[in-house]
Write a protein that holds these residues in place. Sequence first.
Motif, PDB file in Angstrom:
ATOM      1  N   GLU A 549       0.816  -1.212   0.000  1.00  0.00           N
ATOM      2  CA  GLU A 549       0.000   0.000   0.000  1.00  0.00           C
ATOM      3  C   GLU A 549       0.851   1.264   0.000  1.00  0.00           C
ATOM      4  OE1 GLU A 549      -3.113   0.424  -0.351  1.00  0.00           O
ATOM      5  OE2 GLU A 549      -3.914  -1.587  -0.177  1.00  0.00           O
ATOM      6  N   ILE A 575      -6.385 -11.951   1.294  1.00  0.00           N
ATOM      7  CA  ILE A 575      -7.251 -11.207   0.370  1.00  0.00           C
ATOM      8  C   ILE A 575      -6.800  -9.753   0.266  1.00  0.00           C
ATOM      9  CG2 ILE A 575      -9.592 -10.301   0.070  1.00  0.00           C
ATOM     10  CD1 ILE A 575     -10.618 -12.954   1.253  1.00  0.00           C
ATOM     11  N   ALA A 576      -6.506  -9.139   1.411  1.00  0.00           N
ATOM     12  CA  ALA A 576      -6.064  -7.744   1.410  1.00  0.00           C
ATOM     13  C   ALA A 576      -4.777  -7.576   0.608  1.00  0.00           C
ATOM     14  CB  ALA A 576      -5.866  -7.266   2.846  1.00  0.00           C
ATOM     15  N   GLU A 579      -5.510  -7.885  -3.167  1.00  0.00           N
ATOM     16  CA  GLU A 579      -6.178  -6.679  -3.666  1.00  0.00           C
ATOM     17  C   GLU A 579      -5.184  -5.528  -3.829  1.00  0.00           C
ATOM     18  OE1 GLU A 579      -9.356  -6.066  -0.915  1.00  0.00           O
ATOM     19  OE2 GLU A 579     -10.728  -7.429  -1.969  1.00  0.00           O
ATOM     20  N   SER A 580      -4.253  -5.403  -2.896  1.00  0.00           N
ATOM     21  CA  SER A 580      -3.231  -4.347  -3.003  1.00  0.00           C
ATOM     22  C   SER A 580      -2.317  -4.581  -4.194  1.00  0.00           C
ATOM     23  CB  SER A 580      -2.397  -4.296  -1.714  1.00  0.00           C
ATOM     24  OG  SER A 580      -3.195  -3.955  -0.612  1.00  0.00           O
ATOM     25  N   LYS A 582      -2.946  -6.320  -6.895  1.00  0.00           N
ATOM     26  CA  LYS A 582      -3.687  -6.196  -8.161  1.00  0.00           C
ATOM     27  C   LYS A 582      -3.720  -4.757  -8.664  1.00  0.00           C
ATOM     28  CE  LYS A 582      -6.295  -7.998 -11.407  1.00  0.00           C
ATOM     29  NZ  LYS A 582      -5.760  -8.979 -12.374  1.00  0.00           N
ATOM     30  N   LYS A 583      -3.695  -3.784  -7.762  1.00  0.00           N
ATOM     31  CA  LYS A 583      -3.735  -2.374  -8.148  1.00  0.00           C
ATOM     32  C   LYS A 583      -2.474  -1.958  -8.905  1.00  0.00           C
ATOM     33  CE  LYS A 583      -6.552  -1.079  -4.132  1.00  0.00           C
ATOM     34  NZ  LYS A 583      -6.560  -0.334  -2.845  1.00  0.00           N
ATOM     35  N   LYS A 639      -8.673 -16.041  -8.353  1.00  0.00           N
ATOM     36  CA  LYS A 639      -9.722 -15.018  -8.406  1.00  0.00           C
ATOM     37  C   LYS A 639      -9.158 -13.654  -8.828  1.00  0.00           C
ATOM     38  CE  LYS A 639     -12.703 -17.101  -4.869  1.00  0.00           C
ATOM     39  NZ  LYS A 639     -13.287 -16.940  -3.508  1.00  0.00           N
ATOM     40  N   TYR A 640      -7.871 -13.435  -8.569  1.00  0.00           N
ATOM     41  CA  TYR A 640      -7.245 -12.144  -8.857  1.00  0.00           C
ATOM     42  C   TYR A 640      -6.302 -12.209 -10.056  1.00  0.00           C
ATOM     43  CZ  TYR A 640      -9.044 -10.772  -4.282  1.00  0.00           C
ATOM     44  OH  TYR A 640      -9.860 -10.475  -3.233  1.00  0.00           O
TER      45      TYR A 640
END
Length: 708
Positions: A549, A575-576, A579-580, A582-583, A639-640
């Motif tokens: 992040e 998951i967190a 998601e980070s 993937k950005k 999933k990502y």
Amino acid sequence: MDGQLFDSSRTDNTQPLAYRMRPRNLDEYIGQDHIVGPGRLLRRAIQADQLSSVIFYGPPGTGKTTLARVIANTTKSHFSTINAVLAGVKDLRDEIEAARQRMDLYGTRTILFVDEVHRWNKSQQDALLPWVENGTFILIGATTENPFFEVNAALVSRSRIFQLKGLTDKNLYDIAMQAVHDKERGYGLLDVKFEEGALEHLVQVASGDARSLLNALELAVETTPHDGNTVFITNEVAEESIQRKAVLYDKEGDYHFDVISAFIKSLRGSDPDAALYWLAKMVHAGEDPRFIFRRMMISACEDVGLADPNAIVVVQSDAAAFNMIGMPEGRYHLTHAALYLATAPKSNSALGFFDALKSVEEESQAAEVPNHLRDASRDSKGFGHGQGYMYPHAYRDHWVAQQYLPGELQGKIFYQPGNIGYEKQLADLVNRRREIQLESIDINAFPENLTYSPQDKQRDMWIRRTSEVRSEALASIRTEIFANTEIVRSDRILVLNAGHGLLVWEAFRRTPEGLVAAQVSSDEDRAFINHRAEELKNWEAPLIVKDVENLDSKLMFEHIIGRNVFAGKTEEQRIALLESVKKHALDSTSLVLSETIPGQASRLSTFVHEGPLRTKLVKAEKKIYSDHEREKLTELIDKYFKIKSTKDMRFSYSRTILPEDVKRWISQTYAPALDLGADDTENMIKQLTAILCAAPLEWSASTVLIIA
């Protein structure tokens, strides 16, 4: 000539559009993302004003001079420019003297931009060298020719080379829109509209050349009658404004060699479509067909070889027919030869000659010709030369096992038969005969021929390596990760859970003009990587962050790699993290992770054979480890990032367990699973320490390589 290239005093519309629209800073610069995209080495160096000598190489219109202009607008150093076509030795001497005075009197560096640097002769380029070496100048050279051939080798060795590519259609479209909407330098005060397909035609025909596109756009706008503020560019106007460019091909230039190289590599790669394209490119440009046939004759033996011995016959026949027929019908014979080679089975076994040549070159003394192979016509009676030779035609199948290589080379293999085409038929026969031949050699006569053990030092190293299996396991994991990551020098790589740098420094070596960002889990890991990076400049060193992040939101990566990224994390934490990550991923980003599966590794209960202690350990492990841990992890990642493949790797090695290892495992994992109190926890630690730390254990581990 100082500053003439970048003279910005004239801002009126009498300047060409291509000149007016040159970017003034990196944010306005479009294209060449592999060089100046966010996070790239050159961008970081420009922003830090820490540029070292560089050479920009690429075709016209790709932004070499424009990039130099951006540097001129950014740096605090004095910026001077010279065009090698117009400037002579006197101009260069004047620049050298001025730069020397700036450095001596004011301590100010000078950046010297030399456009068309390849146009200078060797002596002119040599004159620059001492001043680049002592830091008086930082050189920026721009050239359309390969600098490794056209620029002084000493200058090249002291410079970073950045190759600019033809701009993509999207780059050109963005450049056109930038010019159309810019009110100060472009046509933003007009309402410029295009008939469907008109702008696309300009972009397509410009073929990666921004200058060509902007010149055509300017001609289209300026020659179209204005209806008030509206300018409507029709397809007809677009076609007239940008005449289709001649094929980029100079038989004396760099592109000449690139095209013939692409042609030969297409033949070697068995791609008939690409071979025909590059052949057409050469014929269209007027390449000498004899040159093309000569290269195909080489390919017939180098790349096709004995996989199809008829290949050289076909190419020679086509060349002879071409000499009789000539152009234009002779194009059929060029095509026939090219298609034959492109579709023929391939073998490069002829390269065995160079292995033999290397062996000859490395001989400390000339190898003796075996006595039975020597010429018997002159001195067979005196010296017995030729005695013992067996005439193959006197034997069945016209072959007999005997020694042909010098004694010290007996058993050496130079020819490796291919396994396709005609050569496939040879392979089995050749190998079987070799085995018989080796078996037939007199061991007493040539004892060294059958001795291939390494020297004692090498043997000791090998034995030592076999006992360091865990180190080998780490090395093999690293090898597998990078073997599944197609990296180019300017790529940006994010290393997750970087640890002490196992993956970081290999990534750093592979991306000298790119960026490596390392996400670390502790200050200790950060310190290890920083220690290795002490000798690097800040803008060169890997970027280290505690959390993904913390990365700049604009920073995107071509590759994301890591080892044991998800170890010890809860489902929510995993998951967190995904998601980070993937950005910061592009659509084409590759993800390669190596994850240890704890449930498939050695368990503590394995080393306790019986009794209440083993019962407790087994009970805890049923709660700690999941039988479906691997599947759950891959399903989550999928999933990502779409998983392409997975690979299981197992390792076994001798491991010494330390008391602190036992204490950590029990207190953090086993005790909570069994809900043990402090006394029971301490008692379990003491019992296991006595068992596990007494001697090294045979430990096994399982890792899954995830490629997405």
